[in-house]
Structure formats: structure tokens, C-alpha cells
Design an enzyme around this catalytic site. Sequence first.
Site, PDB file in Angstrom:
ATOM      1  N   TYR A  82     -10.231   1.081  11.029  1.00 42.66           N
ATOM      2  CA  TYR A  82     -11.475   1.469  10.373  1.00 42.66           C
ATOM      3  C   TYR A  82     -11.919   0.483   9.292  1.00 42.66           C
ATOM      4  CZ  TYR A  82      -8.042   3.884   7.325  1.00 42.66           C
ATOM      5  OH  TYR A  82      -6.968   4.210   6.541  1.00 42.66           O
ATOM      6  N   LYS A  83     -11.164  -0.595   9.127  1.00 45.21           N
ATOM      7  CA  LYS A  83     -11.574  -1.609   8.151  1.00 45.21           C
ATOM      8  C   LYS A  83     -12.344  -2.701   8.903  1.00 45.21           C
ATOM      9  CE  LYS A  83      -7.484  -0.509   5.359  1.00 45.21           C
ATOM     10  NZ  LYS A  83      -8.122   0.156   4.208  1.00 45.21           N
ATOM     11  N   ARG A 111     -12.582  -4.657  -6.101  1.00 47.79           N
ATOM     12  CA  ARG A 111     -12.376  -5.311  -4.802  1.00 47.79           C
ATOM     13  C   ARG A 111     -13.722  -5.541  -4.103  1.00 47.79           C
ATOM     14  NH1 ARG A 111      -8.095  -2.461  -1.052  1.00 47.79           N
ATOM     15  NH2 ARG A 111      -9.837  -0.986  -0.903  1.00 47.79           N
ATOM     16  N   PHE A 168       0.871  -1.164   0.000  1.00 46.13           N
ATOM     17  CA  PHE A 168       0.000   0.000   0.000  1.00 46.13           C
ATOM     18  C   PHE A 168       0.910   1.217   0.000  1.00 46.13           C
ATOM     19  CE2 PHE A 168      -2.586   3.330   1.961  1.00 46.13           C
ATOM     20  CZ  PHE A 168      -3.677   3.284   1.118  1.00 46.13           C
ATOM     21  N   ASP A 207       2.515  -4.645   8.753  1.00 47.07           N
ATOM     22  CA  ASP A 207       1.348  -3.783   8.604  1.00 47.07           C
ATOM     23  C   ASP A 207       0.123  -4.694   8.561  1.00 47.07           C
ATOM     24  OD1 ASP A 207      -0.809  -2.345   7.589  1.00 47.07           O
ATOM     25  OD2 ASP A 207       0.455  -1.040   6.369  1.00 47.07           O
TER      26      ASP A 207
END
Lengths: 373, 373
Positions: free
Chosen positions: B204-205, B349, B112, B179
Site C-alpha cells: 500500500y506504499k 517525512r 519499524f 522487510d
Amino acid sequence: MTDPLAHVRELFDLADDVVYLDGNSLGAPPRAVAERLDDVVRRQWGRRLIRSWSEGWWEAPQRVGDRIGRLVGAAPGQVVVGDSTSVNLFKALVGAVRGTDRSEIVVDAGTFPTDGYIAGSAAELTGLSLRPADPDDLRLDERTAVVLLNHVDYRTGRLLDMAGLTERAHEVGAKVVWDLCHSVGVLPIELDALGVDLAVGCTYKFLNGGPGSPAFLYVPSAAQPGFRQPLTGWTGHREPFAMAAEYTPDAGIGRARAGTPDILSMLALDAALDVWDGVELADVRAKGLALTARFMELVRDLPGIEVITPADGRRGHQVSLRHPEAARLMAELIAGGVIGDHRPPDVLRFGFAPLYNTFDEAERAAKALEELL
Amino acid sequence: MTDPLAHVRELFDLADDVVYLDGNSLGAPPRAVAERLDDVVRRQWGRRLIRSWSEGWWEAPQRVGDRIGRLVGAAPGQVVVGDSTSVNLFKALVGAVRGTDRSEIVVDAGTFPTDGYIAGSAAELTGLSLRPADPDDLRLDERTAVVLLNHVDYRTGRLLDMAGLTERAHEVGAKVVWDLCHSVGVLPIELDALGVDLAVGCTYKFLNGGPGSPAFLYVPSAAQPGFRQPLTGWTGHREPFAMAAEYTPDAGIGRARAGTPDILSMLALDAALDVWDGVELADVRAKGLALTARFMELVRDLPGIEVITPADGRRGHQVSLRHPEAARLMAELIAGGVIGDHRPPDVLRFGFAPLYNTFDEAERAAKALEELL
């Protein structure tokens, strides 16, 4: 005096049985915040879900930044909201000294600790030295890369001369970073007009953004192309959704962003800023000086009390008193419904927020202190 | 399969007319959040005011950190919540390489972007070089100070072998930073047991903390005394309220803190974590693999579709499909009530959150895609 801000108190959710004089540490909640947050959680997050990112969330750091810009004399496009004051200080200081051939960072020796700590870390990582100095005797010269100053001292409430000190730094070719934590929302500030290089501030004191609400960073437009801050998170990228391998900073203030912005706190702050609509900072300043003057007049001669906040206009909206039993006194004041705070070893602080504090409260607080002494 | 998590969906505020498959980008709101935030604003902030800082707010970063610790195999006192993932990556990487005599930071070449950007900045400030490498061919050696890896790839959904890669780094004396953004809340993680050096992750995922909710940083107890992170804000000080001039880091995980914690977002996250009470990560993992398997089975042979997420167990809970018209397809899916996302140039996705997504939703989403093709 007649109070042109008397009606603003109604915009705050404050109980009448306390005299709240700690708005210099945590501002009181504007009524709009709870309702707005409920909408953000239930509708924006709950119903719009991921789509809200393209319906206002993504731009919020700059949009809310511009609202703060109006309070600090910054034209649009120069203030971004996000991260803590400490993190923004790090961005500002590293960004300020990158590529310099100068050797030192100067910091106000009596600064709020985080400024000194962060300046120390920034100095260590960039290979400069850190020199604490008295703001009255900064001794800046061609070795000075940047000087970090607190506009209002957190302990004494003293206000520094932003115009004069900025000019002094510039005379020797140094940059200046102003920490506005205790002055934003207190008095008119003119960052653009004074040619300030960088500024940071928090939003949970006189801006009432809520506990730990996101801080802000000011980078003037002319300095933005050369501003290389170290926290190169993806949201500061010129094209964040291109997911490019190389970091190319945003052309403008967006480059001061780091990670994904914290939307709940950001929009709570946004709601809190509504209380400033139609408010003139000159009125806020006049009332703040009058409130603090009234309080100082009433407590000046109390036994054992030393007023350490300047009696002339060189102060913020906080009155600091020294007393050997400051800790005990503040505990008893709070138990009695007068809420200020204590800074070790011997300082009592009373913050006056002109948007919601009244002259009657200044008198009640002074009376309560008198009775304890 | 029978779904041991079927009852958990009731804890979320999700409309029935959407199929929400973007929990890998922004988790859906647990119902508890709105109510908790209302209490935090109206009572904790509004009534208790500054006193709330000593009634639970100050310790929240570590207390909430311990709750996340349970989800990543970290014993208490090793996880702290606050700041963004980007900022925590910076703390982790600079902290990892400080004082090293090694010369390179290695980062997953397909990472990312923020990880690569921050690693580049950390390398520049510490004088190391940055080398992007394929996780299948890292070529670590005695020059490698630290390697930064994504546990689950944000684009393809591929899961890396944390045990094997951690061991490989340690064999050459390098540290590893994991990560966990796309794996926390997805599968059992064993940071302590695997001897991971440092880890960061967002909340927040799959942890549903809300847009931009604060991230976390894991520093194992044994490494804490030597962990010198660069964002030396006052709340990481051993005695923050002593307001000392010198920075002395907290003895424990508190040293990973920087500025004043963002309480509204922190306590929204705290409320969101309640949905994990009584939930076994093994059940979450089993359902996530089954949901993604079912979806992949249904879309595998659709015209023009290439599944790029591994079909074996080496994946997170996200399915990524490649299609030349990915952007248009996703826009149409969203318009039809099936919400996934698009990553340029050509990736669709679909994230499956086992706490609230159902097998019926996997089928409805596949059907919607089929009809578009």
C-alpha cells in the site's frame, strides 16, 4: 407463511435467472457495496488520501466489529474485524492456552479442516496435544485447556448446542472457542449471555461481506486484560503511533488486532451489513427453518437421496444431501441455473439465505433436482 | 532532467491542488482501481457468484504474487500475496527458526515497531531469545538463527546494503528475512540473485494497492519444501478441497497461504499494479534519487532543519527532516496542501513516488516549508 423479510431481497443485486443457494459459501452482494466501494476509492482514498486514516479508517475494525456484535449477542467493545478466520483461530487458541498447566486442545473431529489444521499448529507451538473428538462424546476433563467447536457443521448443516457444550467445558474448567462461520447471520446467538470464552467467524457467508472478506474475533471484556494473542502487530499496541520499542497491548479489544487493517474489504463489509438494519434475527431464523424444511420435504423421497441435515431444529440454514453421484448432479444443477455446491466425496449442499432466498426458489431447486434424478 | 516517467502520472487519480508526498505511507490510487473493483463486485461477484472462485479468484494470491516478483527479482512461483505484513513476518520468522538448534533472533534495533513486536512473539513461542542490534554492528555468530532487517528505515529513509548484510548472515550460517515495505517499487531488488532466505513487504506504499492492501511473502523455491509456517490455514493445503483431516502443505509457494484470500483487496492491488507495465525500475530509481536530492538541496539550510536521510545514494525515496516543532509544521503544511507525515517526536517525512511526483512538486513543497519557517 407470510414472509416478513420479503422486502429485503430488493437490497441485493441478484439476477432472476439463477436460484442462488450457495450463500453458505459466498453470500450474494448487497447493492450498497459497489456504490460504497466507489466512494471509498475515489473520494476517501483519492481525495482525502492519507487523511482518511484519521477520518474513520483507523477505528473501522472495532466499529464494524460492534455491528457484528449486535448479531452475536456481544455488547460493544468485544468484537474486532480483520484477518481471516484461520488467522483469528490461531490468535484465539494460542491466546486461550497461554500459561495454562493443562495439556490438551480438543477439536470437533468433523470440523471444517482449517480449524483442525490451525489447532494442530497452535498445539505444536504451545507444547499441548491435540485431540479430535466427537461433539456428542467430548470426554473433557481437567487435562482439557480449550475445546474448539463449530456451531454449525459445514458438511452436514447440523447445529450444536452452544449453551450445553459451553457449560460442559466450564464444568471441567476448560475454555471454549466457538467457530460461528456457518451460524452468524443464521440464528440469534448469545455469546455474552452464555459466557462464551472466545469466538471467531467469517463474514462472507451469511453476512455477505464479499469473497474473502475479513473475519471477526470475539473476546469478552472480562477476558481482555488476560488475552495475550501471538500476532502482536503494531495496530494492537496501546499507543500504535508512539512507535515504541516494547509491545504493550491495547487495554481492550484492540489488542486482538494485528497488522494494518484492510480498508477496502472492511468498508465493503460495512456497507453489506446495512441490510441487517431493522431485521430481527428471530424472523431470519424462522424463515430459514421454514425454507430448509420445505426443501427437505420436497427432496426427501427422491431416488438415491439421503438427507443428512437434521430434520428437527438442530440445523443451520443449509441442507446437505448425500448421493453417490453428487459431483455430477451439482455440475448439472449449476448448468441449469440452480447454484449450490459439492463437498467430496458425495455431499450436495444447498444454503438458504433468508434475507434473499424465497420459498419459490426452494421449490424450483427441488424440482430441478427431481428432474435430474 | 528529462523525465521518462512523466506520462505515468496520468494513470493516477490525483488532484492538482495538493502536493502529495506521503506515498511512502499510502500510495495514491491508480485510476484503474475504481473501475476494476466495480467489475469485481457487480459482475464477478454479482453475476458469476461462487463460480468466480474457479474463474481466477483462487489462484490470485500466486498470480498477483508473480507480478510483484518481477519487481523484487524473484522468478515465478516464489511470492504469494495475502494477509498483512505483520502476519507474514510471523510466518517468515517462525518458519525460519523451526527446528533450529540456534538460540537467537536478531532484529534491527531501529526497526519499524511491528517487526520487533512480531519477532518478540515469534521468539517467545519458539523458545529463542530476541536481540535488537544496530545494523552497522550486528555481531552475528553461530548462535544467530535469523536476522530480520528493514531494507529502508521507515524513520530516516536510510537504505541498508542488502547484498553485504545477506552475505554476512550467511557467513555465520544464519538466515536473513528482509522487510521490503519501504523499498519495493523504489529500486531494483534482486532477491533471487542475492540468495535472500525470506522477504516480506507491503503493497500500500509505493505499490499503491490501497489502504491496508494485502502484503506479500517471498520464499525461494529451494527453501519451500522445508518451509513450515505456523498459520496452517486450509488454503495452504496441498489439496484444499479434499477437506482432509491432516494438514499436508502445498508443494510450492502455496504453503505460505493461510485463510481464504481477500479478493476485493487482492484484485484492487492487481489493477493498481498495471501502472508498472513498461516501467523500468532503473528509471524509477534514477528519478527518485533526483527528486529526493532536489528536495534535500532546497531544505538543507532552512533554519532549525536537520536532514537525517543520507545524502549519498544510501536512501530510499523518502526524505526525513528533524525539527523540534515537527508536529505543528506538518499540520500546517497539510493545511496548505502539502501532504507528508510526522513521526514522533520530531521527524517530518516526505515520500517521493517517481511514478506520479514531479520536480515541480518537490520545489513547491520546499517552498511551503521555507515559508513556514
